[in-house]
Write a protein that holds these residues in place. Structure first.
Motif, PDB file in Angstrom:
ATOM      1  N   GLY A  11       0.856  -1.170   0.000  1.00 58.42           N
ATOM      2  CA  GLY A  11       0.000   0.000   0.000  1.00 58.42           C
ATOM      3  C   GLY A  11       0.894   1.222   0.000  1.00 58.42           C
ATOM      4  O   GLY A  11       1.945   1.222   0.636  1.00 58.42           O
ATOM      5  N   LYS A  13       0.489   5.491   0.383  1.00 54.92           N
ATOM      6  CA  LYS A  13      -0.432   6.581   0.698  1.00 54.92           C
ATOM      7  C   LYS A  13       0.063   7.898   0.122  1.00 54.92           C
ATOM      8  O   LYS A  13       1.254   8.190   0.159  1.00 54.92           O
ATOM      9  CB  LYS A  13      -0.524   6.773   2.208  1.00 54.92           C
ATOM     10  CG  LYS A  13      -1.158   5.666   2.980  1.00 54.92           C
ATOM     11  CD  LYS A  13      -1.167   6.087   4.445  1.00 54.92           C
ATOM     12  CE  LYS A  13      -1.680   5.042   5.363  1.00 54.92           C
ATOM     13  NZ  LYS A  13      -1.588   5.492   6.763  1.00 54.92           N
ATOM     14  N   TYR A  56      -3.497   4.630  -2.114  1.00 60.77           N
ATOM     15  CA  TYR A  56      -4.413   5.056  -1.057  1.00 60.77           C
ATOM     16  C   TYR A  56      -4.387   6.564  -0.912  1.00 60.77           C
ATOM     17  O   TYR A  56      -3.318   7.156  -0.755  1.00 60.77           O
ATOM     18  CB  TYR A  56      -3.986   4.391   0.252  1.00 60.77           C
ATOM     19  CG  TYR A  56      -4.849   4.661   1.451  1.00 60.77           C
ATOM     20  CD1 TYR A  56      -5.939   3.854   1.740  1.00 60.77           C
ATOM     21  CD2 TYR A  56      -4.563   5.714   2.321  1.00 60.77           C
ATOM     22  CE1 TYR A  56      -6.724   4.085   2.871  1.00 60.77           C
ATOM     23  CE2 TYR A  56      -5.338   5.951   3.448  1.00 60.77           C
ATOM     24  CZ  TYR A  56      -6.422   5.137   3.710  1.00 60.77           C
ATOM     25  OH  TYR A  56      -7.191   5.362   4.832  1.00 60.77           O
ATOM     26  N   SER A  58      -4.867   9.465   1.442  1.00 62.31           N
ATOM     27  CA  SER A  58      -4.874   9.624   2.895  1.00 62.31           C
ATOM     28  C   SER A  58      -5.532  10.942   3.300  1.00 62.31           C
ATOM     29  O   SER A  58      -6.060  11.674   2.463  1.00 62.31           O
ATOM     30  CB  SER A  58      -3.435   9.557   3.427  1.00 62.31           C
ATOM     31  OG  SER A  58      -2.671  10.618   2.887  1.00 62.31           O
ATOM     32  N   LYS A  62      -9.168   9.066   2.822  1.00 62.58           N
ATOM     33  CA  LYS A  62      -8.942   7.795   3.525  1.00 62.58           C
ATOM     34  C   LYS A  62      -9.579   6.608   2.805  1.00 62.58           C
ATOM     35  O   LYS A  62     -10.461   5.951   3.317  1.00 62.58           O
ATOM     36  CB  LYS A  62      -9.434   7.878   4.965  1.00 62.58           C
ATOM     37  CG  LYS A  62      -8.686   8.909   5.784  1.00 62.58           C
ATOM     38  CD  LYS A  62      -9.155   8.951   7.208  1.00 62.58           C
ATOM     39  CE  LYS A  62      -8.397  10.037   7.953  1.00 62.58           C
ATOM     40  NZ  LYS A  62      -8.840  10.195   9.309  1.00 62.58           N
ATOM     41  N   LEU A 102     -11.139   3.452   4.626  1.00 64.07           N
ATOM     42  CA  LEU A 102     -10.516   3.000   5.863  1.00 64.07           C
ATOM     43  C   LEU A 102     -11.573   2.411   6.791  1.00 64.07           C
ATOM     44  O   LEU A 102     -11.337   1.387   7.440  1.00 64.07           O
ATOM     45  CB  LEU A 102      -9.770   4.146   6.545  1.00 64.07           C
ATOM     46  CG  LEU A 102      -9.126   3.832   7.890  1.00 64.07           C
ATOM     47  CD1 LEU A 102      -8.098   2.709   7.768  1.00 64.07           C
ATOM     48  CD2 LEU A 102      -8.487   5.085   8.469  1.00 64.07           C
ATOM     49  N   THR A 114      -3.917  -5.536   9.387  1.00 64.13           N
ATOM     50  CA  THR A 114      -3.134  -4.912   8.312  1.00 64.13           C
ATOM     51  C   THR A 114      -2.319  -3.754   8.867  1.00 64.13           C
ATOM     52  O   THR A 114      -2.700  -3.109   9.848  1.00 64.13           O
ATOM     53  CB  THR A 114      -4.041  -4.367   7.180  1.00 64.13           C
ATOM     54  OG1 THR A 114      -4.885  -3.359   7.721  1.00 64.13           O
ATOM     55  CG2 THR A 114      -4.841  -5.457   6.505  1.00 64.13           C
ATOM     56  N   LEU A 116      -2.081  -0.943   7.564  1.00 62.69           N
ATOM     57  CA  LEU A 116      -2.886   0.271   7.428  1.00 62.69           C
ATOM     58  C   LEU A 116      -3.631   0.574   8.725  1.00 62.69           C
ATOM     59  O   LEU A 116      -3.739   1.727   9.130  1.00 62.69           O
ATOM     60  CB  LEU A 116      -3.888   0.117   6.280  1.00 62.69           C
ATOM     61  CG  LEU A 116      -4.849   1.286   6.072  1.00 62.69           C
ATOM     62  CD1 LEU A 116      -4.100   2.551   5.658  1.00 62.69           C
ATOM     63  CD2 LEU A 116      -5.909   0.923   5.049  1.00 62.69           C
ATOM     64  N   ALA A 120      -0.903   3.150  11.314  1.00 65.45           N
ATOM     65  CA  ALA A 120      -1.599   4.103  10.445  1.00 65.45           C
ATOM     66  C   ALA A 120      -0.717   5.232   9.913  1.00 65.45           C
ATOM     67  O   ALA A 120      -1.037   5.822   8.884  1.00 65.45           O
ATOM     68  CB  ALA A 120      -2.802   4.683  11.184  1.00 65.45           C
TER      69      ALA A 120
END
Length: 143
Positions: A11, A13, A56, A58, A62, A102, A114, A116, A120
């Motif tokens: 992932g 962000k 992703y 952010s 999110k 999210l 995860t 994520l 975070a």
């Protein structure tokens, strides 16, 4: 017999106001730079050409919005002279049919561990194959 390497899943962000998925699509490829967290940097060093990235958005949005692929393995981050930081190149593969928020990730018991959710603040994080497949199913998207 040559050793075959297995594709890994990641992932990445980005704040949509700083670098949006649509910009990656328009540019067709970019270098992922500016990472200044040692753990995230170490993960970027593990990335191999062909690895799959879930992109992703952010902060304000999110949510996972697209699939990208690593096209060039780590090299010196061109935005700094400090040799400890690296960049990788990625290119878009396709947008997700349905973005995955999210909140949806946190609501799925199989995704509670995860990175994520657990870490975070990381801008780059690993996903195992099972986590990736669950997110793809939630996104109603095939690779």
């Amino acid at each position: 017999m040559p050793k075959t390497s297995k594709v890994k899943y990641w992932g990445m962000k980005s704040e949509p106001g700083a670098y949006h998925w649509d910009e990656l699509v328009k540019e067709k490829e970019t270098y992922w730079d500016g990472v200044r967290n040692y753990q995230a940097r170490n993960m970027m060093k593990e990335m191999k050409k062909g690895d799959i990235v879930l992109f992703y958005h952010s902060v304000t949005e999110k949510k996972f919005v697209g699939i990208a692929k690593v096209t060039k393995e780590h090299y010196q981050d061109p935005t700094t002279k400090d040799t400890k930081w690296v960049a990788v190149d990625i290119k878009p593969v396709k947008p997700l049919e349905e973005p995955v928020t999210l909140a949806q990730v946190k609501a799925e018991p199989k995704l509670k561990e995860t990175a994520l959710v657990r870490q975070a603040r990381l801008s780059v994080f690993p996903l195992d194959e099972k986590e990736f497949k669950i997110i793809m199913k939630m996104a109603e998207t095939t690779l």
